[in-house]
Write an enzyme that holds these catalytic residues in place. Structure first.
Site, PDB file in Angstrom:
ATOM      1  N   SER A  38      36.433 -11.704  10.397  1.00 46.02           N
ATOM      2  CA  SER A  38      37.516 -12.620  10.067  1.00 46.02           C
ATOM      3  C   SER A  38      37.848 -12.725   8.594  1.00 46.02           C
ATOM      4  O   SER A  38      38.850 -13.344   8.236  1.00 46.02           O
ATOM      5  CB  SER A  38      37.197 -14.020  10.610  1.00 46.02           C
ATOM      6  OG  SER A  38      37.227 -14.019  12.012  1.00 46.02           O
ATOM      7  N   LYS A  77      39.820 -22.568   4.286  1.00 47.01           N
ATOM      8  CA  LYS A  77      40.233 -22.243   5.656  1.00 47.01           C
ATOM      9  C   LYS A  77      40.113 -23.479   6.542  1.00 47.01           C
ATOM     10  O   LYS A  77      39.194 -24.282   6.401  1.00 47.01           O
ATOM     11  CB  LYS A  77      39.357 -21.107   6.175  1.00 47.01           C
ATOM     12  CG  LYS A  77      39.753 -20.551   7.536  1.00 47.01           C
ATOM     13  CD  LYS A  77      38.853 -19.370   7.861  1.00 47.01           C
ATOM     14  CE  LYS A  77      39.069 -18.831   9.252  1.00 47.01           C
ATOM     15  NZ  LYS A  77      38.180 -17.691   9.554  1.00 47.01           N
ATOM     16  N   SER A  91      40.241 -14.115  11.616  1.00 47.59           N
ATOM     17  CA  SER A  91      40.855 -15.422  11.714  1.00 47.59           C
ATOM     18  C   SER A  91      41.203 -16.056  10.360  1.00 47.59           C
ATOM     19  O   SER A  91      41.787 -17.143  10.327  1.00 47.59           O
ATOM     20  CB  SER A  91      39.922 -16.376  12.474  1.00 47.59           C
ATOM     21  OG  SER A  91      38.682 -16.535  11.814  1.00 47.59           O
TER      22      SER A  91
END
Length: 475
Positions: free
Chosen positions: A178, A79, A154
């Site tokens: 997330s 990520k 996210s």
């Protein structure tokens, strides 16, 4: 052979037996990324040369007769909130578009050492600050199941990548949902381990006591194998848990007979869409077939938004003001910019009250989980929202009163308990819905075993979005 349809562990076995070369596997996924990523926009910084070099190194070691781990040669993504040495890390912010770290995060060090080629970085909202994966630097990531909908946030880039078969496994992190929200929105598996299980360094202080690093994958065992590589203490993270660390992959074996399981349509606060409730309840009842004692029960949590915001907002604002250049507000995501005046309104007493409320929340959840081994509830109160929205704007036809209201995830960031999202089914509109499995403190092994048994009873990995099966088309 359609390598993209295989699990990470299946790919790892083929590579270890030298039935397929690691370079071949990486090349296969790079070709899928070239065909599909322009539509989905899941991977924002590609490292083809680095991934191929890592794959060649694995092949050479196997040729020398070395025995490697079960995921050696299997590509992974990181990520874009997590540092990768020599590979751009922007945190989803145009302010950091050219930032290239000179260190790897602890978990990245460990994955490289284990021989996992890193395909690149996955998209995230700016500084991970909302439940929609969109930013001014890279734009929006699309949900592979319905391209005008959000993959959640996210870790939306990571979940969309796995759902579309751009790579078999992905790293995510979870400061308020997330990992679990994108896993739910994209119909894949995601695990937020116990707080501290995976070291978080270098540490961005805004998420200091809320962030959990974890895996996203199509199968539970793939996620467990990835967690095995990431977990374990590190002295650079003062919150990292001490060893010994259990084998999470081994924990997926066995059954869940006799476990006491609570099911509830909400954590106590909020409303839930009837279709989401029906899908999640049917999924929860599967645990009765698995030999568990399932009861409808809830810890009756109050809406902990003030505690969550009272802890995260002052830290986030202080970090932005410390690390970004003057005048950064004009370039900041408007959804993040609203936190600046909110932080100015908070007093030291307000922050202390937020911490006290957090302790009370922990006590309530922990007392409830002394009565039950697992707590099952929806990940979200509504189906996946449209792209460009912070989250669902209505629940069961009624407007939401708070942006956090549709999410049943962030209480367990405040408490630190392990929690996972497993696919519960699809709405009439073809959108995935996730069931959340919350475990006792330090009991990721129980969560994973329960998820693996559920997956065996209600498998999902053989169902793919249409776009995944038609490379190059944006249907």
């Amino acid at each position: 052979m359609e390598l993209w349809k295989l699990t990470a562990l299946e790919l790892g076995r083929l590579i270890a037996r030298r039935e397929v070369r690691a370079v071949e596997v990486v090349t296969h996924f790079l070709e899928r990324i070239e065909a599909l990523n322009p539509t989905i926009n899941a991977i924002v910084t590609l490292d083809a040369d680095g991934a191929l070099a890592a794959a060649r190194a694995v092949d050479e070691r196997l040729d020398r007769g070395e025995t490697l781990g079960p995921l050696a040669g299997v590509p992974v993504t990181i990520k874009d909130l997590t540092e990768t040495k020599g590979l751009r890390t922007t945190y989803g912010s145009a302010l950091l578009r050219d930032h290239v770290p000179d260190v790897d995060a602890v978990l990245v060090e460990r994955l490289r050492r284990a021989g996992l080629p890193i395909l690149g970085k996955t998209n995230t909202p700016e500084f991970g600050g909302k439940f929609d994966t969109e930013n001014r630097l890279f734009g929006a990531t699309r949900n592979p199941w319905k391209l005008d909908h959000s993959p959640g946030g996210s870790s939306g880039g990571a979940a969309a990548q796995v759902a579309a078969g751009l790579g078999p496994i992905a790293h995510g992190n979870d400061g308020g949902g997330s990992i679990r929200v994108p896993a739910s929105c994209c119909g894949v598996f995601g695990l937020k381990p116990q707080f501290g299980r995976v070291p978080f360094w270098p540490r961005q202080d805004s998420w200091a006591t809320l962030n959990h690093e974890g895996p996203i994958a199509r199968s539970v065992r793939d996620a467990a194998a990835l967690l095995d590589l990431m977990a374990g203490p590190d002295p650079r993270d003062p919150y990292s848990l001490p060893g010994p660390v259990p084998s999470f992959l081994a924990a997926c074996e066995g059954d869940v007979r006799g476990l006491r399981v609570a099911w509830s349509p909400t954590p106590g606060y909020g409303r839930v869409d009837p279709e989401v409730q029906a899908l999640c309840e049917a999924a929860a009842r599967t645990f009765e077939d698995l030999g568990c004692h399932v009861e409808e029960a809830s810890a009756g949590l109050d809406f902990p938004a003030e505690a969550f915001l009272g802890i995260i907002v002052p830290r986030m604002v202080a970090q932005l003001e410390r690390d970004l250049p003057p005048g950064f507000v004009e370039q900041l995501d408007p959804m993040l910019a609203v936190f600046l005046p909110y932080a100015d309104q908070l007093s030291a007493r307000d922050v202390a009250r937020a911490e006290f409320a957090r302790l009370q929340l922990y006590d309530r959840v922990e007392a409830f989980l002394q009565r039950y081994d697992l707590w099952l509830l929806p990940v979200m109160a509504a189906p996946p929202h449209r792209s460009g929205e912070f989250g669902p704007t209505e629940i069961a036809g009624q407007p939401v009163e708070s942006p956090l209201e549709p999410f049943f995830t962030f209480p367990f960031n405040l408490t630190g308990h392990p929690a996972a999202s497993v696919p519960a089914g699809f709405t009439r509109d073809g959108l995935p819905v996730g069931l959340q499995i919350v475990g006792r403190r330090f009991a990721e092994t129980t969560v994973l075993r329960a998820a693996a048994c559920y997956e065996a009873a209600r498998p999902w990995a053989d169902r793919w979005p249409e776009i995944a099966q038609q490379p190059g088309k944006s249907s």
